[in-house]
Design an enzyme around this catalytic site. Structure first.
Site, PDB file in Angstrom:
ATOM      1  N   SER A 159       0.806  -1.223   0.000  1.00  0.00           N
ATOM      2  CA  SER A 159       0.000   0.000   0.000  1.00  0.00           C
ATOM      3  C   SER A 159       0.840   1.275   0.000  1.00  0.00           C
ATOM      4  O   SER A 159       0.327   2.338  -0.347  1.00  0.00           O
ATOM      5  CB  SER A 159      -0.940   0.010   1.210  1.00  0.00           C
ATOM      6  OG  SER A 159      -0.198   0.104   2.414  1.00  0.00           O
ATOM      7  N   LYS A 195       0.456   4.447   6.844  1.00  0.00           N
ATOM      8  CA  LYS A 195      -0.198   5.273   5.812  1.00  0.00           C
ATOM      9  C   LYS A 195       0.330   6.703   5.915  1.00  0.00           C
ATOM     10  O   LYS A 195       1.150   7.017   6.761  1.00  0.00           O
ATOM     11  CB  LYS A 195      -1.727   5.285   6.013  1.00  0.00           C
ATOM     12  CG  LYS A 195      -2.364   3.901   6.103  1.00  0.00           C
ATOM     13  CD  LYS A 195      -2.315   3.136   4.791  1.00  0.00           C
ATOM     14  CE  LYS A 195      -2.971   1.758   4.939  1.00  0.00           C
ATOM     15  NZ  LYS A 195      -2.888   0.962   3.678  1.00  0.00           N
TER      16      LYS A 195
END
Length: 292
Positions: A159, A195
């Site tokens: 990700s 993230k």
């Protein structure tokens, strides 16, 4: 020294005691050898005196048969008889012969070497003990710092490609003050996700079809994204979306595959979930450095 006191002695002390005793034994052996030399000399003198006494007895028998001994000769004979009586005195008791060898006892040199070896081993054990204690202390301090201030994390998944790849190790800096654009780690369902912060509490987030992100109706610059990385991705929230109080809106750099605050399954990240700000990559070595 009693047996109980001997058991309390350490190896170096016991070896020193053995060394002193060995030196005393060698001194006694020297004195014993000298005493035996004197004894041998005395035995020789006594043996000679015994031979003279035997000769005197033979002369006495001859003169007794002839019955012609003179007064002067009788005086000499008495003197010889007195010498015979002295020769018949019992020999002094024999001293024990010096031992030819004491194979069961080590030499002084061997004991000195053993004492030095014991001292060396004692110093070596002390050095090893101190070294192990120092290493344990350093390791404990490192673990404490890692847990409380600088957690080390391993990256899983794709990700955050290409900025962070699977298998890399990074260091986080503890704290809950995150700015837009920072890479953060946070807890989610017994996992730690990594993230990037896109919006702060109270800000409005909007994403168009080509993946351009707007914060408070202004498109944000994202120099960390590679060309073609923008995408709407998995998004089931109602846009525009306002970030709740005490939370941050996060997205992965690989927008097409990342599951993040665009999905209600993850949502926005609270301050309690934050692990820290990802600041440094430590593995692989050829990519070691700060993380942007």
């Amino acid at each position: 020294m009693t047996e109980k006191q001997l058991k309390k002695l350490r190896k170096p002390e016991l070896l020193k005691l053995m060394l002193e005793q060995q030196r005393q034994i060698e001194q006694l052996e020297t004195e014993l050898a000298q005493a035996n030399e004197k004894l041998a000399s005395r035995k020789t003198n006594l043996k000679n005196a015994g031979s003279i006494a035997e000769a005197s007895l033979a002369l006495t028998d001859i003169f007794a048969e002839a019955q012609k001994a003179a007064d002067s000769y009788l005086d000499n004979l008495k003197a010889l008889e007195e010498g015979e009586e002295e020769a018949d005195d019992p020999d002094p008791p024999d001293l024990p012969e010096p031992p030819e060898a004491r194979a069961e006892l080590p030499s002084v040199e061997a004991l000195e070497a053993a004492v030095e070896q014991a001292r060396y081993q004692r110093r070596l054990r002390r050095i090893i003990k101190n070294t192990v204690f120092t290493l344990i202390t350093v390791a404990a301090a490192a673990v404490l710092v890692a847990v409380l201030f600088l957690p080390v994390l391993q990256i899983y998944g794709t990700s955050m490609n290409p900025n962070l790849s699977e298998g890399e190790y990074v260091i986080c800096l503890k704290g809950d003050r995150m700015q837009t654009g920072d890479i953060v780690a946070f807890y989610y369902n017994n996992k730690v996700l990594v993230k990037r912060v896109i919006g702060q509490a109270g800000q409005w987030i909007d994403i168009d079809e080509d993946g351009t992100v707007y914060v408070d109706n202004e498109p944000i610059e994202e120099p960390y994204l590679v060309e073609g990385a923008k995408a709407l991705g998995e998004c089931n929230i109602t846009l525009p979306y306002q970030v709740p109080e005490a939370r941050v809106f996060v997205m992965g750099d690989n927008r097409a595959t990342s599951v993040d605050s665009r999905s209600t399954s993850v949502g926005c990240v609270s301050e309690e979930q934050l692990v820290g700000h990802v600041v440094f990559r430590i593995w692989p070595l050829f990519q070691m450095g700060s993380v942007n």
